[in-house]
Design a protein around this motif. Structure first.
Motif, PDB file in Angstrom:
ATOM      1  N   ALA A 138       0.822  -1.217   0.000  1.00  0.00           N
ATOM      2  CA  ALA A 138       0.000   0.000   0.000  1.00  0.00           C
ATOM      3  C   ALA A 138       0.855   1.266   0.000  1.00  0.00           C
ATOM      4  CB  ALA A 138      -0.937   0.004   1.209  1.00  0.00           C
ATOM      5  N   GLU A 139       2.144   1.139   0.333  1.00  0.00           N
ATOM      6  CA  GLU A 139       3.039   2.293   0.236  1.00  0.00           C
ATOM      7  C   GLU A 139       3.320   2.627  -1.229  1.00  0.00           C
ATOM      8  OE1 GLU A 139       4.129   4.315   2.542  1.00  0.00           O
ATOM      9  OE2 GLU A 139       3.109   3.249   4.156  1.00  0.00           O
ATOM     10  N   GLY A 140       3.098   1.631  -2.110  1.00  0.00           N
ATOM     11  CA  GLY A 140       3.132   1.862  -3.544  1.00  0.00           C
ATOM     12  C   GLY A 140       1.708   1.960  -4.042  1.00  0.00           C
ATOM     13  N   LYS A 141       1.354   1.149  -5.037  1.00  0.00           N
ATOM     14  CA  LYS A 141      -0.005   1.180  -5.575  1.00  0.00           C
ATOM     15  C   LYS A 141      -0.567  -0.237  -5.642  1.00  0.00           C
ATOM     16  CE  LYS A 141      -2.776   2.809  -9.497  1.00  0.00           C
ATOM     17  NZ  LYS A 141      -2.746   3.465 -10.834  1.00  0.00           N
ATOM     18  N   ILE A 142      -1.677  -0.447  -4.970  1.00  0.00           N
ATOM     19  CA  ILE A 142      -2.375  -1.728  -5.034  1.00  0.00           C
ATOM     20  C   ILE A 142      -3.465  -1.621  -6.091  1.00  0.00           C
ATOM     21  CG2 ILE A 142      -3.831  -3.365  -3.792  1.00  0.00           C
ATOM     22  CD1 ILE A 142      -2.385  -2.666  -1.250  1.00  0.00           C
ATOM     23  N   LEU A 143      -3.505  -2.592  -6.977  1.00  0.00           N
ATOM     24  CA  LEU A 143      -4.487  -2.583  -8.067  1.00  0.00           C
ATOM     25  C   LEU A 143      -5.759  -3.327  -7.696  1.00  0.00           C
ATOM     26  CD1 LEU A 143      -1.930  -3.301 -10.929  1.00  0.00           C
ATOM     27  CD2 LEU A 143      -2.775  -1.077 -10.139  1.00  0.00           C
ATOM     28  N   SER A 144      -5.617  -4.444  -6.994  1.00  0.00           N
ATOM     29  CA  SER A 144      -6.808  -5.213  -6.623  1.00  0.00           C
ATOM     30  C   SER A 144      -6.503  -6.114  -5.429  1.00  0.00           C
ATOM     31  CB  SER A 144      -7.304  -6.075  -7.792  1.00  0.00           C
ATOM     32  OG  SER A 144      -6.352  -7.076  -8.125  1.00  0.00           O
ATOM     33  N   VAL A 145      -7.538  -6.319  -4.616  1.00  0.00           N
ATOM     34  CA  VAL A 145      -7.458  -7.251  -3.489  1.00  0.00           C
ATOM     35  C   VAL A 145      -8.754  -8.060  -3.471  1.00  0.00           C
ATOM     36  CG1 VAL A 145      -7.239  -7.548  -0.997  1.00  0.00           C
ATOM     37  CG2 VAL A 145      -6.072  -5.644  -2.115  1.00  0.00           C
ATOM     38  N   LYS A 146      -8.597  -9.375  -3.531  1.00  0.00           N
ATOM     39  CA  LYS A 146      -9.765 -10.258  -3.509  1.00  0.00           C
ATOM     40  C   LYS A 146      -9.570 -11.302  -2.421  1.00  0.00           C
ATOM     41  CE  LYS A 146     -12.460 -13.585  -6.223  1.00  0.00           C
ATOM     42  NZ  LYS A 146     -12.590 -14.313  -7.514  1.00  0.00           N
ATOM     43  N   MET A 147     -10.641 -11.576  -1.700  1.00  0.00           N
ATOM     44  CA  MET A 147     -10.588 -12.581  -0.645  1.00  0.00           C
ATOM     45  C   MET A 147     -11.743 -13.561  -0.823  1.00  0.00           C
ATOM     46  SD  MET A 147     -10.615 -11.907   3.462  1.00  0.00           S
ATOM     47  CE  MET A 147     -10.811 -13.231   4.635  1.00  0.00           C
ATOM     48  N   VAL A 148     -11.432 -14.843  -0.653  1.00  0.00           N
ATOM     49  CA  VAL A 148     -12.455 -15.892  -0.675  1.00  0.00           C
ATOM     50  C   VAL A 148     -12.395 -16.613   0.666  1.00  0.00           C
ATOM     51  CG1 VAL A 148     -13.302 -17.986  -1.781  1.00  0.00           C
ATOM     52  CG2 VAL A 148     -12.250 -16.181  -3.180  1.00  0.00           C
ATOM     53  N   THR A 149     -13.498 -16.575   1.389  1.00  0.00           N
ATOM     54  CA  THR A 149     -13.586 -17.216   2.700  1.00  0.00           C
ATOM     55  C   THR A 149     -14.523 -18.407   2.621  1.00  0.00           C
ATOM     56  OG1 THR A 149     -13.083 -15.276   4.044  1.00  0.00           O
ATOM     57  CG2 THR A 149     -14.490 -16.915   5.038  1.00  0.00           C
ATOM     58  N   ARG A 150     -14.055 -19.524   3.155  1.00  0.00           N
ATOM     59  CA  ARG A 150     -14.887 -20.732   3.249  1.00  0.00           C
ATOM     60  C   ARG A 150     -14.954 -21.138   4.712  1.00  0.00           C
ATOM     61  NH1 ARG A 150     -15.437 -23.038  -1.913  1.00  0.00           N
ATOM     62  NH2 ARG A 150     -14.099 -22.019  -3.458  1.00  0.00           N
ATOM     63  N   LYS A 151     -16.168 -21.332   5.193  1.00  0.00           N
ATOM     64  CA  LYS A 151     -16.333 -21.654   6.616  1.00  0.00           C
ATOM     65  C   LYS A 151     -17.291 -22.833   6.799  1.00  0.00           C
ATOM     66  CE  LYS A 151     -15.235 -17.404   9.051  1.00  0.00           C
ATOM     67  NZ  LYS A 151     -15.443 -16.785  10.368  1.00  0.00           N
ATOM     68  N   PRO A 152     -17.100 -23.583   7.895  1.00  0.00           N
ATOM     69  CA  PRO A 152     -18.102 -24.596   8.240  1.00  0.00           C
ATOM     70  C   PRO A 152     -19.450 -23.932   8.490  1.00  0.00           C
ATOM     71  CG  PRO A 152     -16.095 -24.838   9.577  1.00  0.00           C
ATOM     72  CD  PRO A 152     -15.987 -23.541   8.856  1.00  0.00           C
ATOM     73  N   VAL A 153     -20.506 -24.695   8.312  1.00  0.00           N
ATOM     74  CA  VAL A 153     -21.853 -24.150   8.472  1.00  0.00           C
ATOM     75  C   VAL A 153     -22.048 -23.546   9.858  1.00  0.00           C
ATOM     76  CG1 VAL A 153     -24.307 -24.766   8.573  1.00  0.00           C
ATOM     77  CG2 VAL A 153     -22.861 -25.651   6.723  1.00  0.00           C
ATOM     78  N   THR A 154     -21.524 -24.203  10.899  1.00  0.00           N
ATOM     79  CA  THR A 154     -21.711 -23.705  12.267  1.00  0.00           C
ATOM     80  C   THR A 154     -21.048 -22.349  12.489  1.00  0.00           C
ATOM     81  OG1 THR A 154     -19.775 -24.983  12.972  1.00  0.00           O
ATOM     82  CG2 THR A 154     -21.948 -25.992  13.306  1.00  0.00           C
ATOM     83  N   GLY A 155     -20.044 -22.028  11.683  1.00  0.00           N
ATOM     84  CA  GLY A 155     -19.357 -20.757  11.830  1.00  0.00           C
ATOM     85  C   GLY A 155     -20.089 -19.589  11.189  1.00  0.00           C
ATOM     86  N   LEU A 156     -21.154 -19.887  10.427  1.00  0.00           N
ATOM     87  CA  LEU A 156     -21.895 -18.834   9.734  1.00  0.00           C
ATOM     88  C   LEU A 156     -23.361 -18.749  10.150  1.00  0.00           C
ATOM     89  CD1 LEU A 156     -20.410 -19.531   6.206  1.00  0.00           C
ATOM     90  CD2 LEU A 156     -20.139 -17.384   7.449  1.00  0.00           C
ATOM     91  N   ALA A 157     -23.845 -19.792  10.794  1.00  0.00           N
ATOM     92  CA  ALA A 157     -25.265 -19.861  11.157  1.00  0.00           C
ATOM     93  C   ALA A 157     -25.678 -18.644  11.970  1.00  0.00           C
ATOM     94  CB  ALA A 157     -25.537 -21.142  11.945  1.00  0.00           C
ATOM     95  N   GLY A 158     -26.824 -18.081  11.614  1.00  0.00           N
ATOM     96  CA  GLY A 158     -27.378 -16.960  12.362  1.00  0.00           C
ATOM     97  C   GLY A 158     -26.891 -15.592  11.946  1.00  0.00           C
ATOM     98  N   ALA A 159     -26.018 -15.515  10.945  1.00  0.00           N
ATOM     99  CA  ALA A 159     -25.517 -14.216  10.491  1.00  0.00           C
ATOM    100  C   ALA A 159     -26.676 -13.361   9.977  1.00  0.00           C
ATOM    101  CB  ALA A 159     -24.478 -14.407   9.397  1.00  0.00           C
ATOM    102  N   PRO A 160     -26.685 -12.061  10.272  1.00  0.00           N
ATOM    103  CA  PRO A 160     -27.797 -11.188   9.843  1.00  0.00           C
ATOM    104  C   PRO A 160     -28.089 -11.265   8.347  1.00  0.00           C
ATOM    105  CG  PRO A 160     -26.397 -10.034  11.396  1.00  0.00           C
ATOM    106  CD  PRO A 160     -25.708 -11.340  11.118  1.00  0.00           C
ATOM    107  N   TYR A 161     -27.054 -11.352   7.516  1.00  0.00           N
ATOM    108  CA  TYR A 161     -27.258 -11.402   6.077  1.00  0.00           C
ATOM    109  C   TYR A 161     -28.088 -12.629   5.688  1.00  0.00           C
ATOM    110  CZ  TYR A 161     -26.189 -11.495   1.046  1.00  0.00           C
ATOM    111  OH  TYR A 161     -26.277 -11.519  -0.328  1.00  0.00           O
ATOM    112  N   LEU A 162     -27.801 -13.760   6.326  1.00  0.00           N
ATOM    113  CA  LEU A 162     -28.541 -14.985   6.022  1.00  0.00           C
ATOM    114  C   LEU A 162     -29.989 -14.878   6.472  1.00  0.00           C
ATOM    115  CD1 LEU A 162     -25.902 -17.688   7.056  1.00  0.00           C
ATOM    116  CD2 LEU A 162     -26.310 -16.715   4.790  1.00  0.00           C
TER     117      LEU A 162
END
Length: 273
Positions: A138-162
Motif C-alpha cells: 500500500a506504500e506503492g499502488k495496489i491494483l486489486s485485493v480479492k478474498m475468498v472465505t470458506r467456513k463450516p456451516v456452524t461458523g456462519l449460522a445466524g448471520a444477519p445477512y442470512l
C-alpha cells in the motif's frame, strides 16, 4: 551500562469469551512490560471461578471504569460494544486493540478521536496472514485485493445477512456461495465472522474496493481464507486454514496474534512491520 527500566503498562481485557480468556491467561503468566489490571464481562459471576485461579486476579469492572485503571484495552466483546470500549481510551491518549474490526466501519470517527488526542487504535493480524505484505504494498499502488472465505456451516449460522435474505444453510450437502460483494457490505451482513476481511481492507485498498466471496461448506472443519493481491511492487496470494476456537466463529490463532503483538511491545528483537 545501567539497564533502563520502564514502568509496566496496565492492560484491561473487555470480554471473556474464548479469545479474552486466552489473553488473560497469557498476561497472568507474564508478558514483559505489561500487567493485567482489569477485566470486564457481561456476566462476571460466570467467570468468578476462572478469575480466582489466576496468580494475580484482576479487578472486575464495568466497561466505563476500565480507562481509569489501564493504559491499553483489548476489545474481545460483541461488536455493538466497540464504541463504549474504545472511545474512553483513545480520547485520553491511550491504546485500544480492536478485534471487532468491522465495527470500526460504523464508528470511523473513533480514528479521528484517537488522532486528536494522541491515542491509537490497533487492529491485530488476527486470523489472517500477510497483512505486513499488504501494508507494504500500500506504500506503492495496489491494483486489486480479492478474498475468498470458506467456513463450516456452524461458523456462519445466524448471520444477519442470512436471516435477512432467508438463506438456509443448515441442511446443505455441498459448498454454497452465500455472499459476493465488498468488505464493507460483508461487515454489515456478517459482523461476527468477517473481521479478517475488514482488517485486510484497512491495510490495503479500503472497505469499498476490497472484494469478497463467502462460502458455507459442510465438508470443512476449519475456516479457510484465500487472498489474492495485485500491486505495482508484487503479485501475491495467501491461504490459511484456521482451527476454530471454542467459539466456532473465531479461529484459535486470533488470540495468539494478540498475545504475539503484546510481546513485541518490549521485545529486544521485533520481527515484522
Amino acid at each position: 551500562m545501567t539497564k533502563v527500566s520502564k514502568s509496566p503498562q496496565r492492560v484491561a481485557v473487555a470480554g471473556l469469551g474464548a479469545i479474552g480468556i486466552k489473553i488473560v491467561e497469557a498476561l497472568d503468566q507474564g508478558i514483559d512490560g505489561l500487567v493485567l489490571a482489569a477485566v470486564s464481562a457481561q456476566n462476571p459471576a460466570k467467570h468468578q471461578e476462572f478469575l480466582s485461579r489466576l496468580k494475580k486476579p484482576p479487578a472486575v469492572l464495568p466497561i466505563d471504569g476500565l480507562s481509569d485503571v489501564a493504559d491499553i484495552v483489548i476489545e474481545c466483546a460483541p461488536s455493538k460494544l466497540v464504541r463504549s470500549i474504545v472511545a474512553p481510551f483513545v480520547s485520553r491518549g491511550k491504546t485500544a486493540i480492536v478485534l471487532s474490526a468491522g465495527a470500526l466501519l460504523e464508528n470511523e470517527d473513533l480514528i479521528d478521536l484517537a488522532k486528536q488526542n494522541g491515542g491509537q487504535i490497533v487492529v491485530p493480524t488476527g486470523a489472517l496472514i500477510g497483512l505486513d505484505a499488504v501494508t507494504a504494498a500500500a506504500e506503492g499502488k495496489i491494483l486489486s485485493v480479492k478474498m475468498v472465505t470458506r467456513k463450516p456451516v456452524t461458523g456462519l449460522a445466524g448471520a444477519p445477512y442470512l436471516v435477512e435474505n432467508n438463506i438456509d444453510i443448515e441442511r446443505i450437502k455441498e459448498p454454497l456461495r452465500i455472499f459476493q460483494g465488498t468488505a464493507r457490505e460483508a461487515a454489515k451482513g456478517f459482523p461476527a465472522n468477517l473481521n479478517v476481511a475488514v482488517a485486510l481492507s484497512l491495510a490495503g485498498l479500503g472497505p469499498d474496493r476490497t472484494t469478497l466471496e463467502i462460502w458455507a461448506d459442510p465438508t470443512l472443519t476449519r475456516n479457510v481464507h484465500r487472498i489474492e493481491v495485485e500491486s505495482d511492487s508484487a503479485r501475491f496470494s495467501m491461504s490459511i486454514e484456521n482451527i476454530p476456537s471454542e467459539n466456532p466463529k473465531t479461529g484459535r490463532i486470533t488470540a495468539l496474534s494478540v498475545i504475539a503483538y503484546l510481546r513485541k511491545q518490549r521485545s529486544a528483537l521485533r520481527v515484522g512491520t
